[in-house]
Design an enzyme around this catalytic site. Structure first.
Site, PDB file in Angstrom:
ATOM      1  N   GLU A  32       0.838  -1.193   0.000  1.00  0.00           N
ATOM      2  CA  GLU A  32       0.000   0.000   0.000  1.00  0.00           C
ATOM      3  C   GLU A  32       0.878   1.250   0.000  1.00  0.00           C
ATOM      4  O   GLU A  32       1.667   1.462   0.912  1.00  0.00           O
ATOM      5  CB  GLU A  32      -0.881  -0.026   1.256  1.00  0.00           C
ATOM      6  CG  GLU A  32      -1.677   1.233   1.486  1.00  0.00           C
ATOM      7  CD  GLU A  32      -2.458   1.182   2.811  1.00  0.00           C
ATOM      8  OE1 GLU A  32      -2.419   0.141   3.508  1.00  0.00           O
ATOM      9  OE2 GLU A  32      -3.089   2.202   3.136  1.00  0.00           O
TER      10      GLU A  32
ATOM     11  N   ASP B 246      -1.335  -1.284   5.608  1.00  0.00           N
ATOM     12  CA  ASP B 246      -1.269  -0.748   6.965  1.00  0.00           C
ATOM     13  C   ASP B 246      -2.306  -1.395   7.865  1.00  0.00           C
ATOM     14  O   ASP B 246      -3.330  -1.881   7.403  1.00  0.00           O
ATOM     15  CB  ASP B 246      -1.541   0.769   6.940  1.00  0.00           C
ATOM     16  CG  ASP B 246      -0.366   1.530   6.348  1.00  0.00           C
ATOM     17  OD1 ASP B 246       0.748   0.964   6.334  1.00  0.00           O
ATOM     18  OD2 ASP B 246      -0.567   2.674   5.904  1.00  0.00           O
TER      19      ASP B 246
ATOM     20  N   ASP C 168      -4.585  -0.219   9.557  1.00  0.00           N
ATOM     21  CA  ASP C 168      -5.652   0.728   9.882  1.00  0.00           C
ATOM     22  C   ASP C 168      -6.849   0.498   8.951  1.00  0.00           C
ATOM     23  O   ASP C 168      -6.860  -0.453   8.163  1.00  0.00           O
ATOM     24  CB  ASP C 168      -5.142   2.171   9.779  1.00  0.00           C
ATOM     25  CG  ASP C 168      -4.620   2.489   8.380  1.00  0.00           C
ATOM     26  OD1 ASP C 168      -4.847   1.669   7.459  1.00  0.00           O
ATOM     27  OD2 ASP C 168      -3.988   3.542   8.208  1.00  0.00           O
TER      28      ASP C 168
ATOM     29  N   ASP D 244      -8.018   2.120   6.353  1.00  0.00           N
ATOM     30  CA  ASP D 244      -7.737   2.192   4.919  1.00  0.00           C
ATOM     31  C   ASP D 244      -7.042   0.931   4.437  1.00  0.00           C
ATOM     32  O   ASP D 244      -7.345   0.412   3.366  1.00  0.00           O
ATOM     33  CB  ASP D 244      -6.846   3.410   4.600  1.00  0.00           C
ATOM     34  CG  ASP D 244      -7.675   4.684   4.566  1.00  0.00           C
ATOM     35  OD1 ASP D 244      -8.919   4.573   4.531  1.00  0.00           O
ATOM     36  OD2 ASP D 244      -7.078   5.775   4.600  1.00  0.00           O
TER      37      ASP D 244
END
Ligand code: 2B7
Length: 678
Positions: free
Chosen positions: A434, A507, A509, A511
């Site tokens: 990413e 990541d 998180d 997203d």
């Protein structure tokens, strides 16, 4: 029942003892992992379902008990207990202690027209693989009991008292000598029993989870789940389409033909996906077979004929193709026949050719009639198929031009790909990373020999809502497909896969989770082979870096972090909000530990630095290599597709166009999303 009196123990064939089962359990139940463990329950329940399908039982209850055993109870006729003339023992004992016993149970007199599972041989296999089993039969006003250890009877069948119930209760404890795991997954059991309940109209299947009480988790204990679907496979289709925008209501037909019983339910939706499930004698035929072929032929023929007759298809227009009429189609086909032949690699393909004509005729007749009687709905269905036809032509044109330009050929690898030097696909890995910055770290930190890096910018397109033409116009997806080397759609060739390990690295998180889901959807829809073959992984970057002086530990979970701190004799250290650990700080830490070592004691107050990683970008190339990419140290999750149907449901819910089911899914699962199990 009239057939009871004719039915005697002599109809059981005695073949062999149970030693082979314990020697080679895999031959009988497939494997000794979690899948094999659950197979035991399915075998026993299949016998109860056979009894239900013969019309003698309507309720089955499965109970998971605190001691690791499982109990299955039905209200059927009870396994016969009379003495078997040649074996000179109770039929119950013969059924439970001899392999292939019951070969004749399916014959005249038993009332079993058709049978699922291993055709009744299952109970003895389960018995052989259980440290303990108990069979209790309620029959002719009496209770009969026999117990076994690893398949061997502990005593003769004995009568223990009177009863006004009828039925069989089998309780067994899987043998830890045989199985890698003894833990039953409630989810796996519920999924299977829900399916069985849909397929067997009129039965009630209950599952009671009475394992150890966990007051912190369970407000209601034990938990009881109950499946009973009066609607049968029609209700199944409604269930599968829950998250979809539907065209009309489910259409259902059934017919008893000389070759067997045929049941079909179908409904169109506005989605692009086909979701057709076929079953023979309640067994999911995932490889299809003649019943499915007959169904497909009939759908194509009938919809074309209707569209022509009512001029919904213009004279100069081509016929709708088989693919066109299956777009957005959800259907369940269930056939029951006397002697099913299961073929194919996984024995999941129906080989009885007569079932093609049987299903085809039923669907031809009844669907044509339905369409004529419901012209509005018919018009909507044909319109949907026409849309599919037009889109398909547009997609083909777009794809042809992409292919012509050589954009998908392996020649022109994307500029963003940092390829590895090895050309042996079995050794090669590709990290899909990413963002460009993490991509940069990964490029520097990797082992160039066998690790390739492809950074993705931002979010890729949601493929659930896009067609092939649009997808190929998306650069991120195009790059990925070119890098993999396999092509897509009609030119797909999985043998050209350039990397046997494909690692998604995002990541930790929201997203990151979103991008991961989008990638998984792409793989699930267009490259399911990668899931089947276990090529797909999810990288697990650590959550924390814990540093004291020169000692650095990484923790992947909160528990691990606490463990490290305890090990170091420190507790309750506050997390430091730091985005980067500079070399200056590392130096400072180093001098502190030297001081400590001088004093030959570890002070509680020694400076411990805990860094919580918020993104991959916070790690330098060296750290990323050590924690996440080095095959010696890294933790990766392999993505599997144990249950394609469930995965499909999750994908449709998460990625499809209906919003309400998605919100519901996210609300129910948000707290528990720890390990990925699609
Ligand atoms: C092929 C063998 C296994 N069987 C019978 C009759 C009833 C019956 C069964 C069963 C699982 C756990 C509770 C037939 C079939 C043996 O022969 S097995 N019910 N239930 C079961 O296993 N449940 C039977 C004809 C006349 N009377 C009884």
């Amino acid at each position: 029942m009239a057939s009871d009196s004719k039915y005697t123990a002599q109809q059981i064939q005695v073949l062999e003892g149970l030693e082979p089962v314990r020697k080679r359990p895999g031959m009988y139940i497939g494997s000794t992992d979690a899948r094999g463990l659950h197979h035991l329950v399915f075998e026993i329940v299949d016998n109860a379902i056979d009894e239900a399908m013969a019309g003698h039982c309507d309720t089955i209850l499965v109970t998971l008990l605190p001691d690791g055993s499982v109990s299955v109870e039905d209200n059927g006729r009870g396994i016969p207990v009379d003495i078997h003339p040649t074996a000179k023992k109770s039929a119950l004992e013969v059924v439970l202690t001899t392999l292939h016993a019951g070969g004749k149970f399916g014959g005249e007199g038993s009332g079993y027209k058709v049978s699922g599972g291993l055709h009744g041989v299952g109970s003895s296999v389960v018995n052989a693989l259980s440290i303990h089993m108990k069979a209790e039969v309620h029959r002719d006003g009496k209770v009969y009991v026999q117990e076994y250890k690893r398949g061997k009877p502990l005593a003769d069948v004995r009568s223990t008292g009177k009863t006004d119930k009828r039925g069989t209760i089998v309780t067994f404890t899987p043998d830890e000598e045989i199985f890698d795991t003894l833990e039953f997954s409630l989810d796996t059991l519920l999924t299977r029993f829900r399916q069985q309940a849909y397929l067997t109209k009129g039965i009630t299947l209950g599952v009671m989870d009475a394992r150890a009480e966990r007051p912190e988790l369970d407000r209601v204990w034990p938990r009881l789940y109950r499946f009973s679907f009066e609607g049968g496979i029609s209700a199944y289709v409604s269930h599968l389409n829950e998250a979809q925008e539907k065209i009309g209501s489910p259409i259902a037909f059934e017919k008893d033909t000389p070759d067997g019983q045929v049941e079909v339910a179908l409904q169109y939706t506005q989605s692009f996906n086909e979701h057709v499930l076929s079953f023979a004698n309640n067994i999911h035929t995932s490889e299809g077979g003649h019943h499915l072929t007959g169904f497909k032929a009939a759908i194509t023929r009938t919809i074309n004929a209707h569209a022509r007759k009512f001029e919904l298809l213009k004279e100069k227009e081509e016929n709708l193709s088989a693919d066109d009429v299956r777009e957005g189609l959800t259907a369940v086909i269930s056939v029951r026949l006397r002697e099913p032949q299961f073929e194919g690699q996984t024995k999941a393909k129906l080989g009885n050719a007569e079932m093609k004509t049987a299903v085809e005729t039923v669907v031809n007749d009844k669907l044509a009639q339905y369409l004529e009687e419901n012209p509005g709905e018919a018009r909507d269905i044909v319109a949907k198929c026409l849309l599919a036809a037009r889109a398909r032509m547009a997609a083909r044109a777009a794809r042809d031009s992409v292919i012509r330009k050589g954009a998908l050929e392996g020649m022109t690898l994307p500029g963003k790909l940092a390829d590895c030097s090895s050309k042996d696909p079995t050794q090669c890995e590709i990290y899909i990373v990413e963002g460009d910055s993490a991509g940069g770290s990964a490029k520097q930190g990797r082992n160039r020999e066998f690790q390739a890096i492809l950074p993705l910018r931002g979010k890729i397109l949601n493929v659930e809502q896009a067609r092939l033409d649009k997808m190929l116009a998306n650069n991120e997806i195009k790059n990925l497909i070119i890098a993999l080397g396999v092509g897509i759609g009609e030119v797909k060739d999985m043998t050209r896969l350039r990397y046997h390990r494909i690692v998604i690295m995002t990541d930790a998180d929201v997203d990151g989770a979103h991008i991961r889901t989008l990638l998984l959807t792409l793989f699930f829809r267009y490259f399911p082979e990668l899931l089947d073959n276990g090529n797909l992984y999810i990288a697990q970057p650590p959550l924390y870096k814990i540093q004291k002086g020169k000692d650095i530990e990484y923790a992947f979970t909160d528990e691990q972090k606490e463990g490290v701190l305890k090990g170091w004799g420190v507790a309750g250290v506050e997390e430091q909000e730091e985005s980067d650990s500079t070399s200056l700080e590392e130096l400072r830490g180093a001098s502190e530990i030297e001081e400590n070592e001088d004093k030959k004691s570890i002070k509680k107050s020694a400076r411990v630095n805990i860094q919580r990683y918020k993104g991959l970008g916070e790690m330098n190339p060296q750290q990323l290599w050590e924690t996440t990419m080095d095959p010696e140290n890294r933790l990766m999750l392999r993505v599997t597709m144990d249950d394609a149907e469930k995965a499909n449901a999750i994908f449709t819910t998460l990625m499809g166009s209906e919003v309400a089911p998605r919100r519901k899914f996210i609300q129910t699962h948000a707290k528990g999303v720890k390990n990925l199990d699609i």
